[in-house]
Design an enzyme around this catalytic site. Sequence first.
Site, short mmCIF file in Angstrom:
data_model
loop_
_atom_site.label_atom_id
_atom_site.label_comp_id
_atom_site.label_asym_id
_atom_site.label_seq_id
_atom_site.Cartn_x
_atom_site.Cartn_y
_atom_site.Cartn_z
N GLU A 75 0.85 -1.19 0.00
CA GLU A 75 0.00 0.00 0.00
C GLU A 75 0.89 1.24 0.00
O GLU A 75 1.82 1.38 0.81
CB GLU A 75 -0.95 0.06 1.20
CG GLU A 75 -1.77 1.37 1.13
CD GLU A 75 -3.02 1.43 1.98
OE1 GLU A 75 -3.18 0.60 2.89
OE2 GLU A 75 -3.84 2.34 1.71
N GLU A 100 4.81 4.84 4.00
CA GLU A 100 4.13 6.06 4.46
C GLU A 100 5.20 7.04 4.93
O GLU A 100 6.00 6.71 5.82
CB GLU A 100 3.14 5.74 5.58
CG GLU A 100 2.51 6.94 6.25
CD GLU A 100 1.86 7.93 5.28
OE1 GLU A 100 0.90 7.56 4.62
OE2 GLU A 100 2.35 9.08 5.20
N ASP A 150 -2.65 11.95 -2.30
CA ASP A 150 -2.76 13.42 -2.21
C ASP A 150 -3.16 13.96 -3.58
O ASP A 150 -2.52 13.67 -4.58
CB ASP A 150 -1.42 14.01 -1.76
CG ASP A 150 -1.09 13.62 -0.33
OD1 ASP A 150 -1.96 13.77 0.54
OD2 ASP A 150 0.03 13.12 -0.08
N LYS A 154 -4.26 21.97 -7.64
CA LYS A 154 -3.89 23.13 -8.48
C LYS A 154 -3.07 22.67 -9.68
O LYS A 154 -2.17 21.83 -9.54
CB LYS A 154 -3.05 24.11 -7.66
CG LYS A 154 -3.84 24.76 -6.55
CD LYS A 154 -3.00 25.78 -5.81
CE LYS A 154 -3.84 26.38 -4.69
NZ LYS A 154 -3.05 26.89 -3.60
N ASP A 186 -11.23 10.71 -4.96
CA ASP A 186 -12.48 11.49 -5.01
C ASP A 186 -12.27 12.76 -5.83
O ASP A 186 -13.12 13.64 -5.79
CB ASP A 186 -12.95 11.84 -3.59
CG ASP A 186 -11.87 12.58 -2.80
OD1 ASP A 186 -10.68 12.23 -2.94
OD2 ASP A 186 -12.21 13.50 -2.04
N THR A 222 -13.00 5.53 4.62
CA THR A 222 -12.07 6.26 5.49
C THR A 222 -12.47 7.73 5.57
O THR A 222 -13.32 8.20 4.83
CB THR A 222 -10.62 6.19 4.96
OG1 THR A 222 -10.55 6.91 3.74
CG2 THR A 222 -10.15 4.78 4.77
N ARG A 223 -11.77 8.43 6.45
CA ARG A 223 -11.97 9.86 6.64
C ARG A 223 -11.86 10.60 5.31
O ARG A 223 -12.61 11.51 5.02
CB ARG A 223 -10.87 10.32 7.61
CG ARG A 223 -10.91 11.73 8.05
CD ARG A 223 -10.01 11.87 9.30
NE ARG A 223 -8.62 11.58 9.03
CZ ARG A 223 -7.70 12.50 8.73
NH1 ARG A 223 -8.04 13.78 8.65
NH2 ARG A 223 -6.44 12.17 8.51
N GLU A 225 -12.34 9.46 2.25
CA GLU A 225 -13.48 9.20 1.37
C GLU A 225 -14.72 9.93 1.88
O GLU A 225 -15.44 10.57 1.12
CB GLU A 225 -13.75 7.69 1.27
CG GLU A 225 -14.89 7.37 0.33
CD GLU A 225 -14.95 5.91 -0.07
OE1 GLU A 225 -14.23 5.09 0.52
OE2 GLU A 225 -15.73 5.59 -0.99
#
Length: 246
Positions: A75, A100, A150, A154, A186, A222-223, A225
């Site tokens: 992941e 991560e 992320d 822009k 998203d 998740t947060r 989404e």
Amino acid sequence: MTGLPTGERPRVHREVVSYVRRSARMRPNQRRAWERHHDDFVLEVPQRETSTSIAAGARLDLAAAFGRDAPLVVEIGPGTGESLVPMARARPEANLLAFEVYAPAVAQLVGALARGGVGNVRIVAANAVEGLEHLVPPGGLDELWTFFPDPWPKARHHKRRLVSPQVAGLATSRLRPGGRWRLATDWADYAEQMRDVLDAQAGLANEHEGGWAPRWPDRPLTRFERRGLAAGRVVHDLTYRCLESG
Ligand SMILES: C[S@@+](CC[C@H](N)C(=O)[O-])C[C@H]1O[C@@H](n2cnc3c(N)ncnc32)[C@H](O)[C@@H]1O
């Protein structure tokens, strides 16, 4: 280097990366989790000049790191592991390697893994692109997950988006034939960019023939989404399969 005219100073090479370089300062509970559980889950690898880099000569003995040989899932950017922890628990047969860069998130993740008794996850706290390149052998990957990377909305930041032709080529070389790359975002224009890049990538096939995948039911909400949905954005999933080479 003081004393040298600007044009003659050695240049510090700042690479374009897909993440924000943030302070690694931890809250006390994160620090405690890091100190208690770091050694059980976090793999240390040699770095170059920055703390999120990986040295070109770095290698990982994955079987030793996990204590067994098993199908490998990577992941990229699990954050605090809101989806990784339950997904790893649901796949005891797989080894899950997470890259991560944000140390406080890694601290929370190791705390959650320890509390949940999840033993099949290891974390490298560094740039996934360098991790894929140096630590994952060609053809060694069963699945690659990239959920809510992320978005860099822009236009002038689009070059920082993780899913690019270069990363697609690297990821494809790491997947085994038949292995899958699952993605979700998203951000509509990033979803289109992902689809364009991956549809054009030799050796990958869109499992949904140029279209979006249905929401992967194994992927917990998740947060990130929830935040996208609350803002009225549509979540797009994509699934690509690595073709037999040659
Ligand atoms: C928007 S968050 C999504 C977290 C998680 N996937 C989720 O859906 O809840 C993106 C995460 O990816 C990490 N990240 C971004 N680029 C990365 C890279 N090249 N290597 C490792 N982590 C990265 C960030 O630090 C952040 O934690």
